[in-house]
Design a protein around this motif. Structure first.
Motif, PDB file in Angstrom:
ATOM      1  N   GLY A 130     -13.765 -28.926 -16.380  1.00 20.79           N
ATOM      2  CA  GLY A 130     -12.461 -28.461 -15.905  1.00 20.79           C
ATOM      3  C   GLY A 130     -11.911 -27.236 -16.599  1.00 20.79           C
ATOM      4  O   GLY A 130     -10.882 -26.703 -16.177  1.00 20.79           O
ATOM      5  N   THR A 131     -12.580 -26.767 -17.656  1.00 22.36           N
ATOM      6  CA  THR A 131     -12.116 -25.566 -18.355  1.00 22.36           C
ATOM      7  C   THR A 131     -13.172 -24.465 -18.357  1.00 22.36           C
ATOM      8  O   THR A 131     -13.057 -23.498 -19.107  1.00 22.36           O
ATOM      9  CB  THR A 131     -11.723 -25.907 -19.812  1.00 22.36           C
ATOM     10  N   SER A 132     -14.177 -24.586 -17.517  1.00 26.65           N
ATOM     11  CA  SER A 132     -15.318 -23.661 -17.540  1.00 26.65           C
ATOM     12  C   SER A 132     -14.941 -22.223 -17.197  1.00 26.65           C
ATOM     13  O   SER A 132     -15.627 -21.293 -17.616  1.00 26.65           O
ATOM     14  CB  SER A 132     -16.410 -24.141 -16.589  1.00 26.65           C
ATOM     15  N   ALA A 133     -13.855 -22.008 -16.455  1.00 26.96           N
ATOM     16  CA  ALA A 133     -13.463 -20.654 -16.057  1.00 26.96           C
ATOM     17  C   ALA A 133     -12.415 -20.054 -16.996  1.00 26.96           C
ATOM     18  O   ALA A 133     -11.878 -18.983 -16.732  1.00 26.96           O
ATOM     19  CB  ALA A 133     -12.923 -20.659 -14.622  1.00 26.96           C
ATOM     20  N   LEU A 134     -12.135 -20.732 -18.111  1.00 33.00           N
ATOM     21  CA  LEU A 134     -11.102 -20.269 -19.039  1.00 33.00           C
ATOM     22  C   LEU A 134     -11.720 -19.570 -20.244  1.00 33.00           C
ATOM     23  O   LEU A 134     -12.810 -19.933 -20.684  1.00 33.00           O
ATOM     24  CB  LEU A 134     -10.261 -21.449 -19.536  1.00 33.00           C
ATOM     25  N   ASP A 135     -10.984 -18.603 -20.796  1.00 36.01           N
ATOM     26  CA  ASP A 135     -11.405 -18.032 -22.066  1.00 36.01           C
ATOM     27  C   ASP A 135     -11.151 -19.071 -23.157  1.00 36.01           C
ATOM     28  O   ASP A 135     -10.375 -20.012 -22.970  1.00 36.01           O
ATOM     29  CB  ASP A 135     -10.659 -16.719 -22.347  1.00 36.01           C
ATOM     30  N   VAL A 136     -11.804 -18.927 -24.286  1.00 38.14           N
ATOM     31  CA  VAL A 136     -11.755 -19.936 -25.341  1.00 38.14           C
ATOM     32  C   VAL A 136     -10.327 -20.145 -25.851  1.00 38.14           C
ATOM     33  O   VAL A 136      -9.907 -21.288 -26.088  1.00 38.14           O
ATOM     34  CB  VAL A 136     -12.708 -19.558 -26.509  1.00 38.14           C
ATOM     35  N   GLN A 137      -9.546 -19.090 -26.006  1.00 34.87           N
ATOM     36  CA  GLN A 137      -8.179 -19.225 -26.517  1.00 34.87           C
ATOM     37  C   GLN A 137      -7.301 -20.042 -25.564  1.00 34.87           C
ATOM     38  O   GLN A 137      -6.576 -20.934 -25.993  1.00 34.87           O
ATOM     39  CB  GLN A 137      -7.563 -17.830 -26.739  1.00 34.87           C
ATOM     40  N   THR A 138      -7.379 -19.766 -24.281  1.00 34.78           N
ATOM     41  CA  THR A 138      -6.597 -20.518 -23.293  1.00 34.78           C
ATOM     42  C   THR A 138      -7.078 -21.960 -23.233  1.00 34.78           C
ATOM     43  O   THR A 138      -6.281 -22.890 -23.143  1.00 34.78           O
ATOM     44  CB  THR A 138      -6.696 -19.857 -21.903  1.00 34.78           C
ATOM     45  N   GLU A 139      -8.397 -22.149 -23.301  1.00 33.87           N
ATOM     46  CA  GLU A 139      -8.951 -23.495 -23.305  1.00 33.87           C
ATOM     47  C   GLU A 139      -8.414 -24.294 -24.500  1.00 33.87           C
ATOM     48  O   GLU A 139      -8.012 -25.452 -24.348  1.00 33.87           O
ATOM     49  CB  GLU A 139     -10.480 -23.435 -23.354  1.00 33.87           C
ATOM     50  N   LEU A 140      -8.379 -23.682 -25.673  1.00 30.44           N
ATOM     51  CA  LEU A 140      -7.851 -24.353 -26.866  1.00 30.44           C
ATOM     52  C   LEU A 140      -6.388 -24.747 -26.682  1.00 30.44           C
ATOM     53  O   LEU A 140      -5.994 -25.872 -26.997  1.00 30.44           O
ATOM     54  CB  LEU A 140      -7.983 -23.441 -28.089  1.00 30.44           C
ATOM     55  N   GLN A 141      -5.582 -23.824 -26.174  1.00 34.72           N
ATOM     56  CA  GLN A 141      -4.161 -24.125 -25.944  1.00 34.72           C
ATOM     57  C   GLN A 141      -3.998 -25.286 -24.968  1.00 34.72           C
ATOM     58  O   GLN A 141      -3.194 -26.187 -25.191  1.00 34.72           O
ATOM     59  CB  GLN A 141      -3.433 -22.887 -25.391  1.00 34.72           C
ATOM     60  N   LEU A 142      -4.752 -25.257 -23.892  1.00 35.06           N
ATOM     61  CA  LEU A 142      -4.655 -26.292 -22.868  1.00 35.06           C
ATOM     62  C   LEU A 142      -5.094 -27.653 -23.421  1.00 35.06           C
ATOM     63  O   LEU A 142      -4.417 -28.670 -23.203  1.00 35.06           O
ATOM     64  CB  LEU A 142      -5.517 -25.901 -21.662  1.00 35.06           C
ATOM     65  N   LEU A 143      -6.183 -27.677 -24.154  1.00 36.52           N
ATOM     66  CA  LEU A 143      -6.662 -28.939 -24.718  1.00 36.52           C
ATOM     67  C   LEU A 143      -5.699 -29.491 -25.769  1.00 36.52           C
ATOM     68  O   LEU A 143      -5.508 -30.711 -25.863  1.00 36.52           O
ATOM     69  CB  LEU A 143      -8.069 -28.760 -25.293  1.00 36.52           C
TER      70      LEU A 143
END
Length: 175
Positions: A130-143
């Protein structure tokens, strides 16, 4: 859950949520009253958010998609506040709630699927890349938001990226 492509990770999530019956064996759920239910439809027992790599969206506004399957009522201040809160947690504060989802990027669509989950506050999250299209920084914030917001919910991730492993208690590898 991680492992090479084609080893059944997505199939496992589909079996868990009741979208698929296993070809071999069965998926069983033990209820709080001690009953065992074979190949259950999980949504009969709990609120479930199932997020796939390609999120389900329909032509309509961001607000309508966040509220789905509930009906968006722009006159209801509680709905408006919950939609804005969900978008904030999903790192989508820069979007207008009236914007059509047809103009969103792949990463924005994935975050919108998370916003739908934040809106509905499920008991169980099933997240398939579900986070495959996100950059790492946005993925970290979301998680981080997911971990803080839904502390009592069960979260099962299918993920290849190592950043997700920072947010899990157990890793299962399918070979």
């Amino acid at each position: 859950v991680n492992g090479p492509s084609g080893k059944g990770k997505s199939t496992l999530l589909e079996c868990i949520c009741g979208l698929r019956i296993p070809d071999i064996g069965l998926f069983a759920l033990e209820t709080t009253d001690g009953r065992t239910v074979e190949n259950p439809k999980l949504s009969d027992f709990a609120e479930v958010a199932y997020l796939t790599q390609e999120p389900f969206l329909f032509a309509g506004s961001i607000a309508e998609n966040v509220c789905y399957p509930f009906t968006w009522n722009p006159e209801c201040t509680n709905d408006l506040a919950r939609v804005r809160m969900a978008l904030d947690k999903a790192c989508l504060t820069n979007l207008s709630i009236e914007t059509s989802v047809l103009s969103l990027s792949g990463g924005e669509k994935q975050r919108l699927a998370f916003a739908r989950g934040f809106f509905s506050e499920p008991d169980i999250w099933l997240i398939d890349e579900g986070t495959s299209a996100l950059d790492v920084q946005t993925e970290l914030q979301l998680l981080k938001q997911l971990k803080l917001t839904n502390k009592n919910s069960i979260k099962i991730f299918v993920a290849h990226r190592p950043v997700t492993q920072q947010f899990v208690d157990q890793v299962i590898t399918l070979e």
